[in-house]
Motif scaffolding. Structure first.
Motif, PDB file in Angstrom:
ATOM      1  N   THR A   1      -6.744  -8.318   8.277  1.00  0.00           N
ATOM      2  CA  THR A   1      -6.730  -7.873   9.678  1.00  0.00           C
ATOM      3  C   THR A   1      -7.851  -8.505  10.504  1.00  0.00           C
ATOM      4  O   THR A   1      -7.995  -8.189  11.682  1.00  0.00           O
ATOM      5  CB  THR A   1      -6.851  -6.339   9.745  1.00  0.00           C
ATOM      6  OG1 THR A   1      -7.994  -5.908   8.994  1.00  0.00           O
ATOM      7  CG2 THR A   1      -5.601  -5.688   9.166  1.00  0.00           C
TER       8      THR A   1
ATOM      9  N   THR B   1      -8.343  -3.960  -2.977  1.00  0.00           N
ATOM     10  CA  THR B   1      -7.396  -3.536  -1.942  1.00  0.00           C
ATOM     11  C   THR B   1      -8.095  -3.428  -0.594  1.00  0.00           C
ATOM     12  O   THR B   1      -7.589  -3.899   0.436  1.00  0.00           O
ATOM     13  CB  THR B   1      -6.778  -2.177  -2.311  1.00  0.00           C
ATOM     14  OG1 THR B   1      -6.094  -2.295  -3.561  1.00  0.00           O
ATOM     15  CG2 THR B   1      -5.801  -1.711  -1.243  1.00  0.00           C
ATOM     16  N   GLU B   2      -9.260  -2.827  -0.591  1.00  0.00           N
ATOM     17  CA  GLU B   2     -10.014  -2.666   0.655  1.00  0.00           C
ATOM     18  C   GLU B   2     -10.449  -4.012   1.223  1.00  0.00           C
ATOM     19  O   GLU B   2     -10.341  -4.256   2.435  1.00  0.00           O
ATOM     20  CB  GLU B   2     -11.228  -1.781   0.393  1.00  0.00           C
ATOM     21  CG  GLU B   2     -10.862  -0.351   0.036  1.00  0.00           C
ATOM     22  CD  GLU B   2     -12.045   0.437  -0.500  1.00  0.00           C
ATOM     23  OE1 GLU B   2     -11.996   1.671  -0.417  1.00  0.00           O
ATOM     24  OE2 GLU B   2     -13.002  -0.167  -0.999  1.00  0.00           O
TER      25      GLU B   2
ATOM     26  N   ILE C   1       0.845  -6.797   5.455  1.00  0.00           N
ATOM     27  CA  ILE C   1       0.516  -5.494   4.878  1.00  0.00           C
ATOM     28  C   ILE C   1       1.693  -4.567   5.147  1.00  0.00           C
ATOM     29  O   ILE C   1       2.084  -4.360   6.301  1.00  0.00           O
ATOM     30  CB  ILE C   1      -0.774  -4.910   5.481  1.00  0.00           C
ATOM     31  CG1 ILE C   1      -1.953  -5.862   5.246  1.00  0.00           C
ATOM     32  CG2 ILE C   1      -1.075  -3.541   4.880  1.00  0.00           C
ATOM     33  CD1 ILE C   1      -3.254  -5.383   5.866  1.00  0.00           C
TER      34      ILE C   1
ATOM     35  N   THR D   1      -7.463  -5.801   2.704  1.00  0.00           N
ATOM     36  CA  THR D   1      -7.033  -5.159   3.947  1.00  0.00           C
ATOM     37  C   THR D   1      -7.904  -5.605   5.117  1.00  0.00           C
ATOM     38  O   THR D   1      -7.408  -5.956   6.198  1.00  0.00           O
ATOM     39  CB  THR D   1      -7.084  -3.630   3.806  1.00  0.00           C
ATOM     40  OG1 THR D   1      -6.230  -3.224   2.739  1.00  0.00           O
ATOM     41  CG2 THR D   1      -6.638  -2.950   5.093  1.00  0.00           C
TER      42      THR D   1
ATOM     43  N   VAL E   1      -8.684   1.300   5.778  1.00  0.00           N
ATOM     44  CA  VAL E   1      -7.494   1.465   4.943  1.00  0.00           C
ATOM     45  C   VAL E   1      -6.905   2.859   5.127  1.00  0.00           C
ATOM     46  O   VAL E   1      -5.689   3.025   5.261  1.00  0.00           O
ATOM     47  CB  VAL E   1      -7.827   1.213   3.460  1.00  0.00           C
ATOM     48  CG1 VAL E   1      -6.592   1.433   2.596  1.00  0.00           C
ATOM     49  CG2 VAL E   1      -8.355  -0.200   3.265  1.00  0.00           C
TER      50      VAL E   1
ATOM     51  N   LEU F   1       0.809  -1.221   0.000  1.00  0.00           N
ATOM     52  CA  LEU F   1       0.000   0.000   0.000  1.00  0.00           C
ATOM     53  C   LEU F   1       0.839   1.266   0.000  1.00  0.00           C
ATOM     54  O   LEU F   1       0.328   2.337  -0.329  1.00  0.00           O
ATOM     55  CB  LEU F   1      -0.912   0.029   1.237  1.00  0.00           C
ATOM     56  CG  LEU F   1      -1.902  -1.120   1.416  1.00  0.00           C
ATOM     57  CD1 LEU F   1      -2.665  -0.938   2.725  1.00  0.00           C
ATOM     58  CD2 LEU F   1      -2.860  -1.204   0.247  1.00  0.00           C
TER      59      LEU F   1
END
Length: 374
Positions: free
Chosen positions: A213, A205-206, A270, A209, A304, A183
């Protein structure tokens, strides 16, 4: 062609810094630029992504002149180190430009003009290095800039292929590393897995992420609440998750997406979180190795955005309070720091009185003050 106009290339000596191996495309650059540069009394230079010059070739007499101002293999010509100059500024801005004579920050460079273009990875958008032509007024001509831009694009394509092949070879020789979501590398968000780098959409991407997590898994409704700014039907989220599942299945070595609840089958690192961890351990140079600025695709989800902001703020606070001069100078090369006066002011305070970088920093601070007044 006269003896003075014959091309001379200077191989890059081993350096202590680690940058992209741009010297591997010297042959291509020489074929495309050296004949023209030598005939026009110009010099061709390749810089890696840190701003260090890795190769210089072209007209011999011109090379001797620019060596007198420190334009030599191994020297760092990033904007943070040398002020406004074509290769350093091209790296910082990520775009091609010409810098003519007095437009340079340093007075000793006012006798020269130059044109440079960044080497941009065609898939990820990452800045791999910069190609520069330096010399007299001809080096700042629009025709020269067009030739530099075209050559840089060709060199970037070749370098990206070489790096991909090298990654594949390394992957076959060493144990696989943990798949990583990138990122903060300045290019598009991407997933690195199995020795390859795959560009990602903002939505993917979101999703990755959130899933990375939340190893215990989430329902479609829970994922939607974390990502979408407005209430979204769970069916819409499932469609996006299905697309992500198909993408992950196409990437060797990538974690897969399981359901009920939705979760990744393997851990996913990440880089933004790794930056914060390195800063927490005082490993600032390792943090800067990872952090090159937030990715071009802005994230809409709070999670994010908060992650990116945490990495940026943690690094900034460490640089303002605890960084040594060399590390702080590396930090000043980041695009997001260009308009932030505080780190530049701290650098002025911590640098030795006779440091050659002080004049560059003073000039930059004056530019920032002038911009505020205007």
């Amino acid at each position: 062609m006269s003896q003075q106009r014959q091309a001379r290339t200077t191989p890059a000596a081993p350096e202590q810094h680690a940058g992209t191996p741009v010297e591997t495309v010297v042959g291509l650059v020489n074929d495309l630029l050296i004949p023209t540069a030598s005939d026009d009394g110009l010099v061709v230079a390749l810089a890696d992504d840190t701003g260090h010059l890795r190769h210089i070739g072209g007209d011999r007499r011109a090379q001797s002149r620019i060596e007198e101002i420190g334009f030599a293999v191994g020297e760092n010509w990033s904007q943070a180190q040398k002020g406004t100059n074509a290769p350093g500024t091209a790296l910082l801005r990520g775009s091609a430009l010409s810098v003519r004579r007095e437009e340079h920050t340093r007075p000793e460079v006012h006798a020269f003009s130059c044109s440079a273009a960044p080497l941009v990875h065609p898939s990820t958008g990452a800045i791999l290095g910069a190609l520069d032509v330096t010399g007299g007024d001809a080096a700042g001509d629009p025709r020269c800039l067009a030739l530099v831009r075209a050559t840089a694009a060709a060199a970037a394509r070749e370098l990206s292929i070489q790096m991909r092949d090298a990654s594949a070879l390394d992957a076959s020789r060493t144990p696989p590393s943990l798949p990583t979501l990138r990122l903060v590398h300045r290019g598009r968000p991407c997933l690195e897995a199995g020795g390859t780098s795959t560009p990602l959409t903002t939505r993917h991407t979101e999703l990755l992420t959130v899933l990375a997590t939340e190893p215990g898994g989430l329902t479609a409704g829970e994922i939607g609440a974390l990502i979408y700014p407005e209430q979204t039907a769970a069916a819409t989220v499932r469609v996006e998750l299905l697309r992500l599942k198909r993408l992950l299945e196409s990437i060797p070595g990538a974690p897969q997406l399981a359901g009920r609840p939705y979760r990744l089958t393997e851990p996913l690192a990440i880089d933004a979180l790794e930056v914060v961890e390195h800063v927490g351990r005082g490993e600032y140079d390792l943090a800067l190795d990872l952090y090159r600025g937030e990715s071009a695709a802005a994230a809409e989800s709070d999670r994010v955005s908060a992650m990116l902001q945490s990495a940026s703020l943690a690094l900034r606070e460490a640089m303002l309070s605890d960084a040594n001069p060399d590390t702080l100078l590396r930090y000043l090369e980041l695009p997001e720091v260009e308009a932030d006066p505080d780190p530049w002011q701290v650098a002025l305070q911590v640098l030795p009185p006779r440091s050659a970088q002080r004049s560059v920093i003073v000039a930059h601070l004056e530019t920032l003050r002038s911009s505020d007044i205007a």
